[in-house]
Design a protein around this motif. Structure first.
Motif, short mmCIF file in Angstrom:
data_model
loop_
_atom_site.label_atom_id
_atom_site.label_comp_id
_atom_site.label_asym_id
_atom_site.label_seq_id
_atom_site.Cartn_x
_atom_site.Cartn_y
_atom_site.Cartn_z
N ARG A 186 -5.54 5.49 8.06
CA ARG A 186 -6.00 5.02 7.29
C ARG A 186 -4.89 3.71 6.79
O ARG A 186 -5.87 2.52 6.69
N ILE A 201 -3.53 5.50 -1.97
CA ILE A 201 -4.26 6.30 -0.50
C ILE A 201 -4.82 7.23 -1.19
O ILE A 201 -2.99 7.68 -1.21
N ILE A 211 1.36 -1.30 0.63
CA ILE A 211 -0.26 -0.13 0.44
C ILE A 211 1.24 1.32 -0.25
O ILE A 211 2.09 1.06 0.97
N GLN A 265 -2.26 -1.02 -3.91
CA GLN A 265 -3.17 -0.19 -3.63
C GLN A 265 -2.89 1.08 -2.98
O GLN A 265 -1.41 1.53 -2.79
N LEU A 315 -5.51 -0.39 6.67
CA LEU A 315 -5.43 -1.42 5.48
C LEU A 315 -4.32 -2.47 6.01
O LEU A 315 -4.38 -4.00 5.67
N VAL A 365 -10.02 9.29 -0.53
CA VAL A 365 -10.44 9.24 1.02
C VAL A 365 -10.66 10.55 1.00
O VAL A 365 -10.77 11.82 0.64
N ASP A 398 -5.45 -0.96 -7.11
CA ASP A 398 -6.34 0.47 -6.77
C ASP A 398 -6.42 1.04 -5.92
O ASP A 398 -5.28 1.35 -5.05
N PHE A 399 -7.19 1.67 -6.64
CA PHE A 399 -7.59 3.65 -5.76
C PHE A 399 -8.12 3.58 -4.84
O PHE A 399 -9.27 2.78 -4.58
N HIS A 400 -8.17 4.28 -3.69
CA HIS A 400 -8.24 4.33 -2.70
C HIS A 400 -8.55 5.59 -2.20
O HIS A 400 -7.57 6.95 -1.88
#
Length: 226
Positions: free
Chosen positions: A27, A102, A11, A100, A31, A135, A131-133
């Motif tokens: 955050r 963030i 991440i 991932q 994760l 927030v 994968d993008f988060h």
């Protein structure tokens, strides 16, 4: 025996200056803990590290301390960067096998562009393998320390007998170069002096032109004279 984290997940948290950086890091840590995988933190700036103002240096210091506290894999500072942000994110993601990412949706953050479709599409093309988060974060309030110091100026700390003082012209003998932030409303050279040493930002207080907490300067100055 040291715990070995999984290698198929990794991440990356992208932070920029503002009050939401710590929230994003925590955050990401939450994760990463759930996935039992490495966590990386990235921040990007067009200026060199030793030219950061007091506010930016403060964020770097807090994020560095938090990274150590949470035992993240690496806190990556890309300073003096002229390349597009998405290129840097992609490079860091590839180098660290990130799966991932963030980022924060903040109206006053450089990362705000990521919430716009055009930039996100470009970013997805650069790093299609993650994968993008995105927030949602609160709009940062005015910094309580704003207005405390004048704009930073280049300065140098030199040895003066048993003390250390600040000067504003480059000396011809050993010195420590950094940025001096003078307190507003004082006729004397009172404030803080920030400088980079071993890829970390440090800060000492200046009172009437002299370093008031010289222990760190003394140890570094001894090294610089060698």
């Amino acid at each position: 025996m040291k715990h070995v984290k999984r290698t198929d997940e990794s991440i990356l948290v992208c932070v920029y200056y503002g009050l939401n950086g710590e929230r994003l890091i925590r955050r990401g840590h939450k994760l990463a803990t759930l996935l039992d995988c490495p966590l990386y933190i990235l921040t990007v700036d067009t200026k060199p590290l030793d030219a950061f103002d007091a506010e930016k240096s403060g964020y770097i210091e807090r994020w560095t301390a938090l990274a150590e506290e949470l035992e993240v894999e690496k806190f990556i500072i890309k300073d003096n960067e002229k390349r597009p942000i998405q290129k840097i994110i992609a490079e860091v993601a590839r180098e660290n096998n990130v799966t991932q990412i963030i980022v924060g949706q903040s109206a006053q953050s450089r990362w705000e562009e990521i919430t716009k479709g055009s930039f996100l599409n470009v970013l997805l093309k650069e790093v299609p393998f993650v994968d993008f988060h995105i927030v949602a974060v609160k709009r940062p309030i005015e910094d309580e320390t704003s207005g405390t110091f004048e704009k930073g100026v280049r300065a140098y700390v030199i040895q003066d007998l048993e003390n250390y003082k600040i000067v504003f012209t480059c000396p011809k003998f050993p010195s420590i170069e950094g940025i001096f932030f003078k307190e507003i409303g004082t006729d004397f050279d009172n404030g803080i002096f920030k400088f980079s040493f071993e890829n970390r930002m440090h800060e000492v207080k200046i009172k009437e032109g002299f370093v008031s907490n010289p222990h760190l300067i003394h140890s570094i100055y001894g090294i610089s004279k060698k």
